[in-house]
Motif scaffolding. Structure first.
Motif, short mmCIF file in Angstrom:
data_model
loop_
_atom_site.label_atom_id
_atom_site.label_comp_id
_atom_site.label_asym_id
_atom_site.label_seq_id
_atom_site.Cartn_x
_atom_site.Cartn_y
_atom_site.Cartn_z
N LEU A 278 12.05 16.46 -12.99
CA LEU A 278 10.08 15.71 -13.30
C LEU A 278 10.42 13.94 -12.86
CD1 LEU A 278 7.69 17.46 -13.88
CD2 LEU A 278 8.42 16.89 -11.10
N ALA A 279 11.51 13.93 -13.93
CA ALA A 279 12.03 12.43 -14.36
C ALA A 279 12.13 11.83 -13.77
CB ALA A 279 13.03 12.17 -15.94
N ALA A 280 13.88 12.98 -13.27
CA ALA A 280 14.21 12.36 -11.78
C ALA A 280 13.77 12.05 -10.65
CB ALA A 280 15.38 13.19 -11.55
N LEU A 281 12.92 12.89 -10.58
CA LEU A 281 11.79 12.99 -8.87
C LEU A 281 10.89 11.50 -8.62
CD1 LEU A 281 10.70 16.58 -8.26
CD2 LEU A 281 12.91 14.88 -7.16
N SER A 282 10.55 11.25 -10.04
CA SER A 282 9.85 9.56 -10.72
C SER A 282 10.43 8.70 -10.18
CB SER A 282 9.51 9.83 -11.88
OG SER A 282 10.02 9.29 -12.51
N THR A 283 11.50 8.48 -10.03
CA THR A 283 12.38 7.34 -10.19
C THR A 283 12.30 7.20 -8.19
OG1 THR A 283 14.46 8.89 -9.57
CG2 THR A 283 13.91 7.51 -11.56
N VAL A 284 12.01 8.06 -7.63
CA VAL A 284 11.90 8.29 -6.55
C VAL A 284 10.74 7.99 -5.54
CG1 VAL A 284 12.42 9.77 -4.52
CG2 VAL A 284 13.66 10.22 -5.87
N GLY B 33 0.67 -1.42 -0.22
CA GLY B 33 -0.44 -0.28 0.28
C GLY B 33 0.91 1.27 -0.30
N LEU B 34 2.15 1.52 0.77
CA LEU B 34 2.79 2.46 0.76
C LEU B 34 3.47 2.81 -0.45
CD1 LEU B 34 4.29 4.81 2.37
CD2 LEU B 34 5.95 3.13 2.85
N THR B 35 4.31 1.52 -1.31
CA THR B 35 4.28 1.55 -3.26
C THR B 35 3.92 2.29 -4.05
OG1 THR B 35 6.32 -0.13 -1.94
CG2 THR B 35 5.57 0.61 -4.38
N LEU B 36 2.21 1.76 -3.53
CA LEU B 36 1.06 2.60 -4.24
C LEU B 36 0.86 3.61 -3.98
CD1 LEU B 36 -0.64 1.37 -6.98
CD2 LEU B 36 -2.24 0.42 -4.99
N GLY B 37 0.89 4.35 -2.55
CA GLY B 37 0.49 5.48 -2.09
C GLY B 37 1.39 6.13 -2.85
N LEU B 38 2.94 5.82 -2.62
CA LEU B 38 3.77 7.02 -3.37
C LEU B 38 3.74 6.92 -4.42
CD1 LEU B 38 6.26 8.49 -1.90
CD2 LEU B 38 7.57 6.17 -2.43
N SER B 39 3.74 6.74 -5.36
CA SER B 39 3.46 6.17 -6.91
C SER B 39 2.84 7.36 -7.35
CB SER B 39 3.50 5.16 -7.40
OG SER B 39 4.40 4.66 -7.49
N VAL B 40 1.37 7.25 -7.06
CA VAL B 40 -0.03 7.13 -6.71
C VAL B 40 0.18 9.16 -6.61
CG1 VAL B 40 -3.00 7.75 -6.60
CG2 VAL B 40 -1.69 5.79 -6.91
#
Length: 411
Positions: free
Chosen positions: A252-258, A205-212
């Motif tokens: 933003l491309a770099a931040l998305s990997t985080v 849930g944490l992984t999914l929540g961070l992405s969304v």
């Protein structure tokens, strides 16, 4: 005589490549880049003249100059990195041609297409793996490989056709973003299971929540900010405005990997944010110039990574063809059911647009092989599936769209 001269030129350059490889890394890389750019230009142009999407020609170009055929270029770290940057600029450019309001209008369909396009291929791939006698984890990984969608390949085909503003194309792009979020979460879960980790629902849930949360935050904060900054951006010169766009896109491309997402999603979101002011701030032409150079490199490198030597066993070919059929059926059904409100023809186009696995499928397969979750035979089967869906799906999508246009134009 002309063919003889071309052959002599090829022989001279190939000899130069070999000499450069022996004399220094810089020379070898430059010759390699030369072959990549030349092959992309020649095969892309040839494919376009034959009525085939240029990206198909560029993927085939990578196969031809790669280790499987001519051995002029190897998929080294330099080319893999350059290809990833190419994918980033491709999705940045696609984002610039997509506005948030357009995606929101197809939000329900995009969500359904993404969810069904994950659930159906996952179930089919898992069942296929169990039928082959694989372990639960190995079978689950095969299902995960079928889940992957290469938004870069489909986006380029849609861009070539000039249909990014069409409703079905918006559904594909929206579904691809959601697909990436859910698919990468699934990959993290399956990889953890393969490593013997005990993953809790809270971790998932944490992984999914961070992405969304990342996607929502970029769009909710980025668009108002860029609109507020529009008067200042309009006063900038072309070069400075382009520098600002470049910083936003790469940042933003770099931040998305985080956030656990692929960098292409961050680049796509950056393009969507800047699309709100692109009509008033002229930087799009410079972004397109970089994309026109780097995007073909990305598609050639996809071909470079496909090892045809692993596909010589008849049993592998048969199993790979069966896996390809399941991969197509899963995504096609997801499109037909999820986008049924668009009508059967456009829903079919949506399903076809989600079929190519491309570089995403290669990454998933490589991770599975490297972690020991799948063996060489299963890896080769997945590889064949990736190759066929990457090359065939864009061809069918283009043919279907042309047929759809003829139907629309008929009296």
């Amino acid at each position: 005589m002309r063919s003889y001269r071309l052959f002599c030129l090829w022989l001279a350059l190939a000899s130069g490549s070999a000499l450069a490889a022996g004399s220094g890394q810089t020379g070898a890389l430059l010759f390699g880049l030369f072959w990549v750019v030349l092959a992309a230009a020649v095969m892309g142009t040839l494919a376009s003249k034959l009525g085939i999407p240029a990206v198909v020609g560029q993927v085939v170009a990578g196969i031809l100059i790669g280790p499987s055929v001519l051995e002029l270029v190897r998929p080294e770290t330099f080319f893999l990195t350059l290809a990833e940057i190419g994918a980033i600029f491709l999705l940045f450019m696609v984002g610039l041609e997509t506005r948030l309001g357009e995606l929101l209008r197809v939000g329900r369909e995009a969500l359904l297409v993404a969810v069904l396009g994950i659930a159906l291929p996952l179930a089919l791939g898992f069942g296929f793996g169990l039928w082959q006698g694989q372990t639960n984890v190995s079978a689950l990984f095969v299902g995960t490989a079928l889940v992957a969608t290469s938004v870069g390949i489909t986006a380029k085909v849609l861009q070539e056709l000039g249909v990014l503003g069409e409703r079905f194309a918006q559904v594909i792009l929206g579904a691809a973003v959601i697909d990436d979020i859910l698919g990468l979460t699934l990959l993290a879960v399956v990889s953890g299971l393969g490593n013997g980790e005990e993953l809790s629902a809270a971790q998932v849930g944490l992984t999914l929540g961070l992405s969304v949360g990342f996607v929502a935050a970029v769009l909710a904060l980025g668009i108002p900010l860029v609109r507020r900054a529009q008067p200042r951006l309009q006063r900038l010169s072309l070069s400075r405005a382009f520098n600002v766009a470049l910083v936003v896109g790469l940042g933003l491309a770099a931040l998305s990997t985080v956030a656990g997402l692929a960098p292409i999603i961050g680049a796509f979101l950056a393009g969507m944010v800047l699309a709100e002011v692109k009509d008033e701030v002229a930087f799009e032409s410079k972004v397109h110039a970089i994309e026109a150079f780097l995007a073909p490199v990305f598609f050639v490198v996809v071909g470079l990574q496909l090892d045809l030597g692993t596909l010589t066993q008849p049993t592998v070919v048969v199993a790979g063809l069966a896996l390809t059929l399941l991969a197509v059926v899963g995504k096609l059904l997801g499109g037909l059911l999820g986008a049924r409100t668009l009508g059967p023809r456009e829903a079919t186009l949506v399903g076809l647009g989600m079929v190519p696995r491309g570089e995403v499928g290669l990454i998933v397969a490589s991770l599975g092989l490297g972690a020991g979750l799948i063996g060489e035979t299963v890896y080769a089967e997945v590889l064949l599936m990736v190759l066929l869906t990457t090359i065939v799906a864009p061809l069918v999508l283009r043919a279907m769209w042309r047929r759809e246009r003829l139907v629309q134009q008929a009296p």
